[in-house]
Write an enzyme that holds these catalytic residues in place. Structure first.
Site, mmCIF file in Angstrom:
data_model
loop_
_atom_site.group_PDB
_atom_site.id
_atom_site.type_symbol
_atom_site.label_atom_id
_atom_site.label_comp_id
_atom_site.label_asym_id
_atom_site.label_seq_id
_atom_site.Cartn_x
_atom_site.Cartn_y
_atom_site.Cartn_z
ATOM 1 N N HIS A 240 3.626 2.918 -4.319
ATOM 2 C CA HIS A 240 4.436 2.982 -3.131
ATOM 3 C C HIS A 240 5.441 1.715 -3.182
ATOM 4 O O HIS A 240 4.798 0.684 -3.486
ATOM 5 C CB HIS A 240 3.731 2.947 -1.842
ATOM 6 C CG HIS A 240 2.654 4.339 -1.898
ATOM 7 N ND1 HIS A 240 1.770 4.530 -2.249
ATOM 8 C CD2 HIS A 240 3.115 5.370 -1.206
ATOM 9 C CE1 HIS A 240 1.327 5.725 -2.188
ATOM 10 N NE2 HIS A 240 2.098 6.279 -1.202
ATOM 11 N N ASP B 31 6.374 6.060 -4.073
ATOM 12 C CA ASP B 31 6.768 6.969 -2.872
ATOM 13 C C ASP B 31 7.026 6.147 -1.818
ATOM 14 O O ASP B 31 6.890 4.803 -1.585
ATOM 15 C CB ASP B 31 5.653 7.785 -2.485
ATOM 16 C CG ASP B 31 5.157 8.829 -3.495
ATOM 17 O OD1 ASP B 31 5.791 8.838 -4.480
ATOM 18 O OD2 ASP B 31 4.396 9.794 -3.453
HETATM 19 ZN ZN ZN Z 1 4.129 9.375 0.814
#
Ligand code: ZN
Length: 436
Positions: free
Chosen positions: A405, A262
């Protein structure tokens, strides 16, 4: 002895004469019979032929078609006749495209076993209209009519078939339109279920199934936002050089997991993560922020080209989309898809709402699937490769979706260490769409 012999000879002579005579009589009769039979056969033949000709004259109007609206398609005809039906169907062919041919064959199947209405003989006739947009998009309107024997129209139907010669696949309305196209169609149609559409030179038609009169034409011009068609001559917002992603083949018999990243793309980390997956022929999904897509379009293009999955994670990660106005939600989600579309020619099919928080409105009104996760590595919090690795290995299971991430070196390090271990354990690395 002599006499006897003579008698016998004489007798034989008589017998032969008799035989000859009777055979002459017989042959005479055969000749007459033959003539009679030939005459009768000829008469019957002429009558049958005559009836046939008359009948064929009756069907003659169904053996021709409009030659002016076929684009550059060759037209073939299927003719069938039984006691109760006469069928004459004109349809397009493209001999060099077997996928297209089988699609047409499939379409014609519905006319192979037509049901009889009653004792009357019915005529089934079909002609078609074709549009060929740059040898890429084929659009056909089939006009089917059913008549009784006196030529009275009993039934009439318009159906469309749309084909993408680039993808070699039938097109649905979602292959033509994107974003919140309902907004456009809702003005003219009460229900969007089972709508028929066709592509024209300068716009597209939409009509309710079985109701050609409901047809509405939408010009391509002024509707660019809604067009998904990847054709430079159609005024869509797609890039002129649409990227066709590499296909990643995965062994479906193996255990499968989906890594998801993400908040990227990141100018450095994202590419290195892709390199790590490429070593195993693996895939992964990147849920990107529109604001970062704007910043690093080349990384997004590279991602698409290499066959990684492109996901949507909103434009700028708002604290809470729940309760936001429809306009704001659309701007965050469709606005990001617009950026992705302009960059590589594709919308994201998956949307991961910021913090995984979503509501019914988002589920129903976004042309995306809400995509969450099953293992949260908390990599943003720990920033520690060993901790991330431990977290994944402790929780890994077949069908897992791992949340990470692509912003931190520690995440990259953890991925590099995890992939060989999980590969050894028999896991395939797939995109989230493949897992779903
Ligand atoms: Zn996020």
């Amino acid at each position: 002895m002599k006499t006897i012999r003579y008698n016998i000879k004489k007798k034989r002579g008589k017998e032969m004469k008799e035989v000859k005579r009777s055979s002459r009589k017989l042959r005479f009769r055969w000749d007459r019979l033959f003539l009679l039979v030939v005459g009768v056969v000829a008469a019957v033949f002429l009558v049958v032929k005559g009836i046939h000709l008359v009948l064929h004259d009756e069907y003659k109007q169904y053996t021709t078609y409009n030659e002016d609206n076929k684009a550059d398609f060759q037209t073939e005809r299927k003719e069938m006749e039984s006691d109760t039906q006469y069928v004459s169907l004109f349809y397009p062919t493209k001999e060099d495209d077997s996928e297209f041919q089988s699609l047409i064959d499939e379409y014609l199947k519905q006319y192979e076993s037509l049901e009889d209405q009653d004792e009357m003989k019915e005529v089934h006739y079909m002609d078609y209209e074709a549009v060929n947009l740059n040898q890429r998009y084929y659009s056909f309107t089939f006009h089917y009519q059913m008549f009784d024997e006196s030529g009275t129209l009993l039934k009439e139907e318009y159906n469309t078939l749309n084909y993408d010669a680039g993808r070699k696949a039938k097109m649905n309305i979602d292959d033509v339109l994107r974003r919140d196209y309902e907004t456009l169609l809702n003005d003219d149609f009460t229900s969007l279920d089972g709508l028929n559409f066709r592509l024209l030179e300068s716009g597209f038609d939409v009509f309710e199934e079985g109701n050609f009169a409901s047809k509405k034409t939408y010009p391509y011009k002024n509707n660019e936002t809604y067009l998904r068609l990847n054709d430079p001559t159609i005024n869509a917002n797609a890039p002129k050089d649409v990227i066709y992603p590499a296909k990643k083949e995965h062994d479906t018999s193996k255990k499968r997991i989906a890594f998801t990243f993400d908040d990227g793309p990141h100018y450095e980390i994202t590419s290195q993560i892709m390199d790590a997956f490429d070593e195993y022929g693996g895939s992964a999904t990147f849920f990107m922020l529109g604001s970062n897509v704007e910043r690093y379009p080349e990384i997004v293009k590279d991602m698409a080209k290499r066959g990684f999955e492109i996901g949507n994670h909103s434009y700028n990660h708002p604290d809470n989309l729940i309760g936001a106005s429809q306009e704001d939600v659309f701007e965050q989600v469709y606005g990001t898809n617009d950026l992705l579309f302009q960059t590589c020619g594709y919308d994201a099919k998956l949307f991961r709402p910021p913090f995984g928080m979503y509501d019914a409105f988002m589920e129903e009104h976004l042309h995306t699937t809400i995509a969450l996760w099953s293992i949260d590595t908390l990599d943003w919090k720990s920033r520690d490769a060993a901790a991330i690795k431990e977290n994944v290995l402790a929780n890994i299971h077949d069908g897992a979706t791992i949340l990470m991430h692509d912003l931190y070196p520690s995440t990259l390090e953890a991925v590099k260490e995890l992939l060989p271990i999980l590969h050894e354990q028999g896991y395939e690395f797939v995109s989230m769409s493949e897992l779903v």
